[in-house]
Write a protein that holds these residues in place. Structure first.
Motif, short mmCIF file in Angstrom:
data_model
loop_
_atom_site.label_atom_id
_atom_site.label_comp_id
_atom_site.label_asym_id
_atom_site.label_seq_id
_atom_site.Cartn_x
_atom_site.Cartn_y
_atom_site.Cartn_z
N ASP A 61 -3.55 32.73 -9.89
CA ASP A 61 -4.19 31.47 -10.25
C ASP A 61 -4.65 30.77 -8.98
O ASP A 61 -3.85 30.23 -8.22
CB ASP A 61 -3.22 30.58 -11.04
CG ASP A 61 -3.94 29.40 -11.68
OD1 ASP A 61 -5.12 29.20 -11.37
OD2 ASP A 61 -3.31 28.70 -12.49
N ALA A 63 -6.77 28.21 -8.99
CA ALA A 63 -7.27 26.88 -9.33
C ALA A 63 -6.46 25.79 -8.65
O ALA A 63 -5.23 25.88 -8.55
CB ALA A 63 -7.25 26.69 -10.84
N VAL A 66 -5.62 22.34 -13.13
CA VAL A 66 -5.71 22.95 -14.45
C VAL A 66 -5.73 21.83 -15.49
O VAL A 66 -4.81 21.03 -15.57
CB VAL A 66 -4.52 23.90 -14.73
CG1 VAL A 66 -4.62 24.45 -16.15
CG2 VAL A 66 -4.49 25.02 -13.70
N HIS A 369 -7.64 32.25 -15.08
CA HIS A 369 -7.64 32.23 -16.54
C HIS A 369 -6.96 33.48 -17.09
O HIS A 369 -7.03 34.56 -16.49
CB HIS A 369 -9.07 32.15 -17.08
CG HIS A 369 -9.68 30.79 -16.92
ND1 HIS A 369 -9.25 29.70 -17.63
CD2 HIS A 369 -10.69 30.36 -16.12
CE1 HIS A 369 -9.97 28.64 -17.29
NE2 HIS A 369 -10.85 29.01 -16.37
N ARG A 395 -10.44 24.93 -15.56
CA ARG A 395 -9.84 25.06 -14.23
C ARG A 395 -10.85 24.64 -13.16
O ARG A 395 -12.04 24.89 -13.29
CB ARG A 395 -9.38 26.50 -13.98
CG ARG A 395 -7.99 26.79 -14.53
CD ARG A 395 -7.60 28.25 -14.39
NE ARG A 395 -6.16 28.44 -14.38
CZ ARG A 395 -5.38 28.39 -15.47
NH1 ARG A 395 -5.93 28.17 -16.65
NH2 ARG A 395 -4.07 28.56 -15.36
#
Length: 404
Positions: A61, A63, A66, A369, A395
């Motif tokens: 992840d 990001a 979120v 995702h 995100r």
């Protein structure tokens, strides 16, 4: 139903006669995403990974933020082009949210929708945000006051766009009509249907015309002031089946369209003349379609993305395919970087990628995702990438100068 119809000239026409616009904000096409996913072949490896992880893919992840306020799949996203600080997202939970990109904090919820919110967009100056659902309910909110200032109901919505230089909102419908409203007064004009769904549309760079594509493969170039058709592209010059996407160059007169006939076609917007046809088919797959097209604002390149997962980079001068960039899933949307010959792709495999059109190499890849990405947007200041997904989240990824 609210709003006033007006087919004559007058004050409404003044907002259409904007000065030349060099940058048109593009939104993702609002085709039912379930159709795209059914056509896409994600491959055995994708299915095996999903089964082994109980339906969740283990990914890194990347990001920074979120956004998880949606309760179902998130279909659409747009970043405020004025400040690059706010995002609006709409989803299958019949809701839309306006929220802060830096923190994920909700500014306000766009309530009152009846079905999935598939269209979301800020006006060019960030004064208003518009949302539309599959049932054809359109709502416009004023950002400063967080108030609903316009509501209208029509037939099922296919796509929605703001005029790039004024507070005029356009909505294409399944019955083929295009509604055009002046916001917030609701003064209205209608671009009449010829009997089939209007599947996509884009305002041309002069701000006075619009090119739209239809389910029967035809395209029309409309004059927005007179509400008349300048060019009707049919027959051998048109597509053989549904036009799914259309883009226009921010400076010159080129229009690019993509279709379920697995071709992209370029036209001169001034004459309606066909400039070239690009075969985007892949020998290894039978079911395919061109889901996304985009013209580079800085170079003589065009990009096409297909359900088979192939990004093709075309030289628009020679109409030769320079590169084919393979993805692990179907491509949902493409968007060129505003400053460089690089193009972003969103994919049903859950990743966003950035490709260099000069050599066909992948520059960057963003993951996080756990399901298909259904749309994305890049902030006008080039700092953020915001994605939306079947996994019920949006995100935010930070973009560095080294990425671009």
């Amino acid at each position: 139903m609210s709003g006033n119809e007006n087919s004559g000239d007058g004050e409404f026409d003044d907002v259409i006669n904007a000065e030349d616009i060099l940058h048109v904000i593009e939104l993702d096409d609002n085709r039912d995403i379930s159709e795209v996913m059914e056509e896409a072949d994600l491959g055995e490896d994708f299915d095996d990974d999903m089964e082994a992880s109980g339906g969740q893919i283990e990914v890194q992840d990347m990001a920074g933020v979120v956004f998880d306020k949606h309760k179902d799949a998130v279909f659409s996203v747009h970043i405020d082009p004025n400040t690059s600080q706010l995002a609006v997202t709409g989803g299958q939970d019949d809701t839309a949210f306006v929220w802060k990109i830096s923190t994920g904090e909700v500014l306000f919820e766009c309530t009152g929708h009846k079905e999935s919110v598939t269209c979301t967009s800020f006006s060019h100056d960030g004064t208003y945000v518009a949302t539309a659902d599959l049932s054809g309910l359109v709502k416009v909110w004023k950002i400063e006051t967080k108030e609903d200032v316009f509501t209208f109901e029509c037939s099922d919505a296919e796509w929605m766009k703001w005029h790039p230089g004024s507070h005029v909102l356009f909505l294409g419908t399944v019955d083929g009509d295009i509604w055009m409203w002046k916001i917030p007064s609701g003064e209205c004009k209608t671009l009449q249907s010829h009997g089939c769904t209007v599947s996509c549309g884009v305002i041309l760079s002069d701000g006075k015309r619009m090119c739209v594509g239809y389910d029967d493969g035809s395209l029309k170039i409309w004059d927005l002031k007179s509400v008349s058709v300048q060019h009707n592209i049919t027959g051998v010059n048109a597509h053989k089946s549904t036009v799914l996407c259309v883009d226009t160059h921010p400076v010159n007169n080129v229009i690019l369209s993509g279709s379920t006939d697995v071709t992209a076609r370029a036209y001169n917007s001034s004459t309606g003349k066909l400039l070239g046809s690009y075969d985007c088919s892949s020998p290894e797959t039978e079911e395919d379609s061109v889901e996304a097209v985009a013209l580079s604002p800085t170079h003589s390149y065009a990009a096409t993305g297909t359900v088979a997962g192939v990004l093709s980079i075309w030289d628009t001068n020679t109409q030769i395919c320079r590169h084919k960039c393979r993805h692990e899933g179907g491509i949902v949307s493409v968007q060129w970087d505003r400053l460089t010959p690089q193009v972003y792709t969103s994919c049903l495999d859950g990743a966003i990628r950035l490709w260099d059109a000069r050599n066909g190499e992948m520059v960057s890849k963003w993951t996080g995702h756990t399901d298909s990405i259904l749309g994305f947007d890049v902030s006008r200041d080039g700092k953020y990438l915001v994605t939306v997904s079947e996994d019920k989240t949006a995100r935010v990824f930070s973009l560095s100068t080294s990425d671009r």
